[in-house]
Design a protein around this motif. Structure first.
Motif, PDB file in Angstrom:
ATOM      1  N   ALA A  41      31.452  54.356  28.924  1.00 56.44           N
ATOM      2  CA  ALA A  41      30.639  53.372  29.647  1.00 56.44           C
ATOM      3  C   ALA A  41      30.566  53.689  31.137  1.00 56.44           C
ATOM      4  CB  ALA A  41      31.210  51.971  29.416  1.00 56.44           C
ATOM      5  N   LEU A  42      31.683  54.073  31.730  1.00 56.85           N
ATOM      6  CA  LEU A  42      31.695  54.386  33.157  1.00 56.85           C
ATOM      7  C   LEU A  42      30.832  55.610  33.464  1.00 56.85           C
ATOM      8  CD1 LEU A  42      35.469  53.746  33.841  1.00 56.85           C
ATOM      9  CD2 LEU A  42      33.584  52.426  34.824  1.00 56.85           C
ATOM     10  N   GLU A  43      30.902  56.617  32.585  1.00 57.92           N
ATOM     11  CA  GLU A  43      30.077  57.805  32.793  1.00 57.92           C
ATOM     12  C   GLU A  43      28.589  57.455  32.704  1.00 57.92           C
ATOM     13  OE1 GLU A  43      29.561  62.367  31.072  1.00 57.92           O
ATOM     14  OE2 GLU A  43      30.593  60.859  29.868  1.00 57.92           O
ATOM     15  N   GLU A  44      28.234  56.656  31.691  1.00 52.10           N
ATOM     16  CA  GLU A  44      26.835  56.293  31.485  1.00 52.10           C
ATOM     17  C   GLU A  44      26.298  55.427  32.630  1.00 52.10           C
ATOM     18  OE1 GLU A  44      24.064  53.790  28.291  1.00 52.10           O
ATOM     19  OE2 GLU A  44      26.151  54.275  27.823  1.00 52.10           O
ATOM     20  N   ARG A  52      28.987  59.581  40.325  1.00 50.88           N
ATOM     21  CA  ARG A  52      29.777  60.349  39.363  1.00 50.88           C
ATOM     22  C   ARG A  52      31.210  59.852  39.447  1.00 50.88           C
ATOM     23  NH1 ARG A  52      32.587  65.323  38.592  1.00 50.88           N
ATOM     24  NH2 ARG A  52      32.367  66.001  40.769  1.00 50.88           N
ATOM     25  N   ILE A  53      31.612  59.105  38.432  1.00 54.45           N
ATOM     26  CA  ILE A  53      32.943  58.512  38.401  1.00 54.45           C
ATOM     27  C   ILE A  53      33.914  59.510  37.778  1.00 54.45           C
ATOM     28  CG2 ILE A  53      34.348  56.624  37.502  1.00 54.45           C
ATOM     29  CD1 ILE A  53      31.832  54.866  37.597  1.00 54.45           C
ATOM     30  N   VAL A  54      34.912  59.901  38.555  1.00 53.24           N
ATOM     31  CA  VAL A  54      35.921  60.860  38.098  1.00 53.24           C
ATOM     32  C   VAL A  54      37.205  60.083  37.790  1.00 53.24           C
ATOM     33  CG1 VAL A  54      37.280  62.893  38.692  1.00 53.24           C
ATOM     34  CG2 VAL A  54      34.903  62.705  39.475  1.00 53.24           C
ATOM     35  N   PRO A  55      37.546  59.922  36.503  1.00 53.03           N
ATOM     36  CA  PRO A  55      38.720  59.121  36.148  1.00 53.03           C
ATOM     37  C   PRO A  55      40.024  59.896  36.256  1.00 53.03           C
ATOM     38  CG  PRO A  55      37.584  59.835  34.176  1.00 53.03           C
ATOM     39  CD  PRO A  55      36.790  60.372  35.334  1.00 53.03           C
ATOM     40  N   THR A 370      25.757  44.629  23.628  1.00 55.62           N
ATOM     41  CA  THR A 370      25.060  44.630  24.918  1.00 55.62           C
ATOM     42  C   THR A 370      25.980  44.179  26.043  1.00 55.62           C
ATOM     43  OG1 THR A 370      22.922  44.210  23.858  1.00 55.62           O
ATOM     44  CG2 THR A 370      23.109  43.666  26.195  1.00 55.62           C
ATOM     45  N   GLU A 371      26.720  43.104  25.811  1.00 56.07           N
ATOM     46  CA  GLU A 371      27.584  42.547  26.851  1.00 56.07           C
ATOM     47  C   GLU A 371      28.770  43.448  27.156  1.00 56.07           C
ATOM     48  OE1 GLU A 371      28.685  38.691  25.511  1.00 56.07           O
ATOM     49  OE2 GLU A 371      26.715  37.797  25.922  1.00 56.07           O
ATOM     50  N   ALA A 372      29.164  44.311  26.204  1.00 55.94           N
ATOM     51  CA  ALA A 372      30.308  45.198  26.419  1.00 55.94           C
ATOM     52  C   ALA A 372      30.057  46.185  27.554  1.00 55.94           C
ATOM     53  CB  ALA A 372      30.631  45.957  25.131  1.00 55.94           C
ATOM     54  N   LYS A 373      28.794  46.410  27.904  1.00 53.65           N
ATOM     55  CA  LYS A 373      28.453  47.360  28.964  1.00 53.65           C
ATOM     56  C   LYS A 373      28.612  46.767  30.368  1.00 53.65           C
ATOM     57  CE  LYS A 373      24.956  49.599  26.046  1.00 53.65           C
ATOM     58  NZ  LYS A 373      23.504  49.940  25.922  1.00 53.65           N
ATOM     59  N   ARG A 374      28.730  45.445  30.448  1.00 51.10           N
ATOM     60  CA  ARG A 374      28.659  44.788  31.763  1.00 51.10           C
ATOM     61  C   ARG A 374      29.774  45.175  32.729  1.00 51.10           C
ATOM     62  NH1 ARG A 374      27.400  39.635  30.176  1.00 51.10           N
ATOM     63  NH2 ARG A 374      29.458  38.712  30.533  1.00 51.10           N
ATOM     64  N   PRO A 375      31.041  45.263  32.305  1.00 46.63           N
ATOM     65  CA  PRO A 375      32.067  45.642  33.289  1.00 46.63           C
ATOM     66  C   PRO A 375      31.811  46.995  33.936  1.00 46.63           C
ATOM     67  CG  PRO A 375      33.089  44.714  31.332  1.00 46.63           C
ATOM     68  CD  PRO A 375      31.644  44.918  31.003  1.00 46.63           C
ATOM     69  N   LYS A 377      28.996  48.470  34.353  1.00 47.51           N
ATOM     70  CA  LYS A 377      27.841  48.324  35.246  1.00 47.51           C
ATOM     71  C   LYS A 377      28.259  47.704  36.581  1.00 47.51           C
ATOM     72  CE  LYS A 377      24.208  46.780  33.193  1.00 47.51           C
ATOM     73  NZ  LYS A 377      23.324  47.971  33.130  1.00 47.51           N
ATOM     74  N   GLN A 378      29.083  46.660  36.517  1.00 45.25           N
ATOM     75  CA  GLN A 378      29.535  45.984  37.741  1.00 45.25           C
ATOM     76  C   GLN A 378      30.436  46.894  38.575  1.00 45.25           C
ATOM     77  OE1 GLN A 378      28.644  42.978  38.915  1.00 45.25           O
ATOM     78  NE2 GLN A 378      27.256  42.651  37.214  1.00 45.25           N
ATOM     79  N   ILE A 379      31.342  47.594  37.906  1.00 45.21           N
ATOM     80  CA  ILE A 379      32.289  48.457  38.626  1.00 45.21           C
ATOM     81  C   ILE A 379      31.559  49.617  39.288  1.00 45.21           C
ATOM     82  CG2 ILE A 379      34.237  50.043  38.328  1.00 45.21           C
ATOM     83  CD1 ILE A 379      35.246  48.065  36.134  1.00 45.21           C
ATOM     84  N   ALA A 380      30.621  50.238  38.569  1.00 48.06           N
ATOM     85  CA  ALA A 380      29.850  51.337  39.157  1.00 48.06           C
ATOM     86  C   ALA A 380      29.091  50.866  40.387  1.00 48.06           C
ATOM     87  CB  ALA A 380      28.891  51.922  38.118  1.00 48.06           C
ATOM     88  N   SER A 381      28.521  49.673  40.312  1.00 47.64           N
ATOM     89  CA  SER A 381      27.775  49.124  41.449  1.00 47.64           C
ATOM     90  C   SER A 381      28.688  48.862  42.638  1.00 47.64           C
ATOM     91  CB  SER A 381      27.066  47.824  41.034  1.00 47.64           C
ATOM     92  OG  SER A 381      26.400  47.242  42.124  1.00 47.64           O
ATOM     93  N   LEU A 382      29.859  48.284  42.376  1.00 49.75           N
ATOM     94  CA  LEU A 382      30.796  47.998  43.463  1.00 49.75           C
ATOM     95  C   LEU A 382      31.325  49.278  44.092  1.00 49.75           C
ATOM     96  CD1 LEU A 382      32.683  45.039  41.748  1.00 49.75           C
ATOM     97  CD2 LEU A 382      31.317  44.869  43.840  1.00 49.75           C
ATOM     98  N   LEU A 383      31.587  50.288  43.279  1.00 51.06           N
ATOM     99  CA  LEU A 383      32.048  51.563  43.820  1.00 51.06           C
ATOM    100  C   LEU A 383      30.962  52.208  44.684  1.00 51.06           C
ATOM    101  CD1 LEU A 383      33.854  53.071  40.695  1.00 51.06           C
ATOM    102  CD2 LEU A 383      34.940  52.459  42.861  1.00 51.06           C
ATOM    103  N   ARG A 384      29.728  52.110  44.223  1.00 48.82           N
ATOM    104  CA  ARG A 384      28.611  52.727  44.956  1.00 48.82           C
ATOM    105  C   ARG A 384      28.433  52.094  46.332  1.00 48.82           C
ATOM    106  NH1 ARG A 384      23.042  51.613  44.732  1.00 48.82           N
ATOM    107  NH2 ARG A 384      23.428  50.113  43.072  1.00 48.82           N
TER     108      ARG A 384
END
Length: 393
Positions: A41-44, A52-55, A370-375, A377-384
């Motif tokens: 999910a984080l990669e997508e 580009r999220i590097v875990p 659908t809802e499983a993708k939300r975290p 999405k939120q984390i990627a936005s906050l990191l950006r």
């Protein structure tokens, strides 16, 4: 300076290193599935948002985690390695799974809140990813949880009961996002075929009943009742009981204990042990090949929902009931009681009327996916949007 002004520089994704804390490297299929689902999910979501999220995963077995997922990993119990990883990161994700609970001991909550607190002291944003909270029986744990939750940039939990518990502890309700378990979004392995199409045609006439049991009661009375119920089903009609060990080696031993006590099965019935290995996606594939799943393990039930496989849940913990409720189901029994006749009747109904079950629960399952993708999405936005240069701390 010239390199930073290159016309292609702006289209290159930002790189964000993120430490991921959880119960990883212990070869527990459910927790490994959570990690793999989060990584997907984080990669997508990162790709969609130009990040580009590097875990960097905190694991009890870093070498195994790196081999399994192709990501950097450090030992979760070596403080200097953990500090170094967090210090060089852009943030820390805690989750998912049941991390903040004290049923498994008094050290679990202090460990996970300690990792969060460490990241916060190093001025890194922290994110809570679809955690199941509780039970919390020791009230002195409350301030530990409340403190790290209030200072986290994003908080998500996997059910309403977890949100309510955080509310009682003192975390503002408006800061809590209720989302499904991340595993609802995990895909099958690349190139895999879902369900019946992947099964041997010679065996397709006999329904496959996946069985995921775990050791819980010391007197094994719950497993004895499961033996009675499964044996009654296998004598009432031809079925292939396929035992699915989600946590090795303990679930393998539990499954063998049950198989040895099933006794004579009816004509055409059989019992076998699946061996999908440690890869969560291969276990998801194994579940997709079932016509019905009987499960105690939470993630066995989540895998079944993910692949739209009718399920019967046996509850040993409130998290089982909470998940089943979100799909519109109730447990057939608990570790205290299981009626064999009722189990057989429900199993036969689901095998014979699978399409009705799918029609009834399709909407709820789709919404969870659908809802499983939300975290992510939120984390990627906050990191950006977080460009404070925390790496200098």
């Amino acid at each position: 300076m010239g390199a930073s002004l290159h016309p292609d520089a702006q289209v290159q994704p930002e790189v964000k290193r993120v430490v991921i804390s959880g119960y990883y490297g212990f070869h527990n299929s459910g927790d490994e599935a959570v990690l793999k689902s989060m990584l997907f999910a984080l990669e997508e979501e990162g790709r969609q948002q130009g990040v580009r999220i590097v875990p960097v995963v905190l694991s009890i077995d870093p070498a195994w985690t790196t081999r399994m997922y192709g990501v950097e990993a450090v030992h979760r119990m070596r403080l200097t390695e953990v500090i170094r990883a967090i210090r060089s990161s852009d943030g820390l994700i805690s989750g998912g799974g049941s991390l903040l609970q004290d049923a498994t001991g008094a050290l679990t909550i202090p460990y996970y809140t300690g990792v969060l607190k460490l990241a916060q002291l190093l001025r890194k944003p922290t994110f809570i990813y679809a955690q199941g909270i509780g039970p919390v029986n020791r009230r002195w744990m409350d301030p530990l949880i409340r403190g790290v939750m209030r200072r986290s940039a994003y908080v998500s939990v996997r059910d309403a009961e977890s949100a309510a518990l955080l509310g009682r502890i003192g975390v503002p309700a408006e800061r809590i996002d209720v989302v499904p378990d991340p595993v609802m979004g995990m895909p099958l392995p690349a190139g895999a075929v879902q369900g019946d199409a992947s099964r041997d045609s010679a065996d397709s006439a006999v329904p496959v009943v996946g069985v995921s049991l775990r050791h819980w009661r010391k007197d094994e009375a719950d497993l004895a009742r499961a033996v009675e119920a499964l044996g009654a089903l296998a004598r009432s009609r031809a079925v292939r009981l396929r035992f699915l060990p989600f946590h090795t080696p303990s679930d393998v031993e539990t499954s063998q204990w049950v198989m040895e006590r099933l006794g004579d099965l009816g004509p055409g019935s059989s019992a076998e042990m699946a061996a999908p290995g440690d890869d969560p996606q291969l276990m998801l594939q194994a579940v997709s090949e079932c016509d019905l799943l009987f499960g105690m393990r939470l993630h066995a039930l989540i895998y079944a929902a993910n692949q739209s496989v009718p399920m019967i849940g046996l509850s040993y913990d409130p998290k089982i009931d909470q998940f089943l409720k979100r799909v519109g189901l109730e447990a057939i029994g608990t570790t205290e009681q299981l009626d064999a006749a009722a189990f057989v009747a429900e199993a036969c109904r689901l095998i014979d009327r699978r399409e009705e079950w799918l029609a009834e629960h399709k909407a709820a399952i789709g919404q969870l996916k659908t809802e499983a993708k939300r975290p992510a999405k939120q984390i990627a936005s906050l990191l950006r949007h977080n460009n404070r240069g925390d790496k200098r701390t």
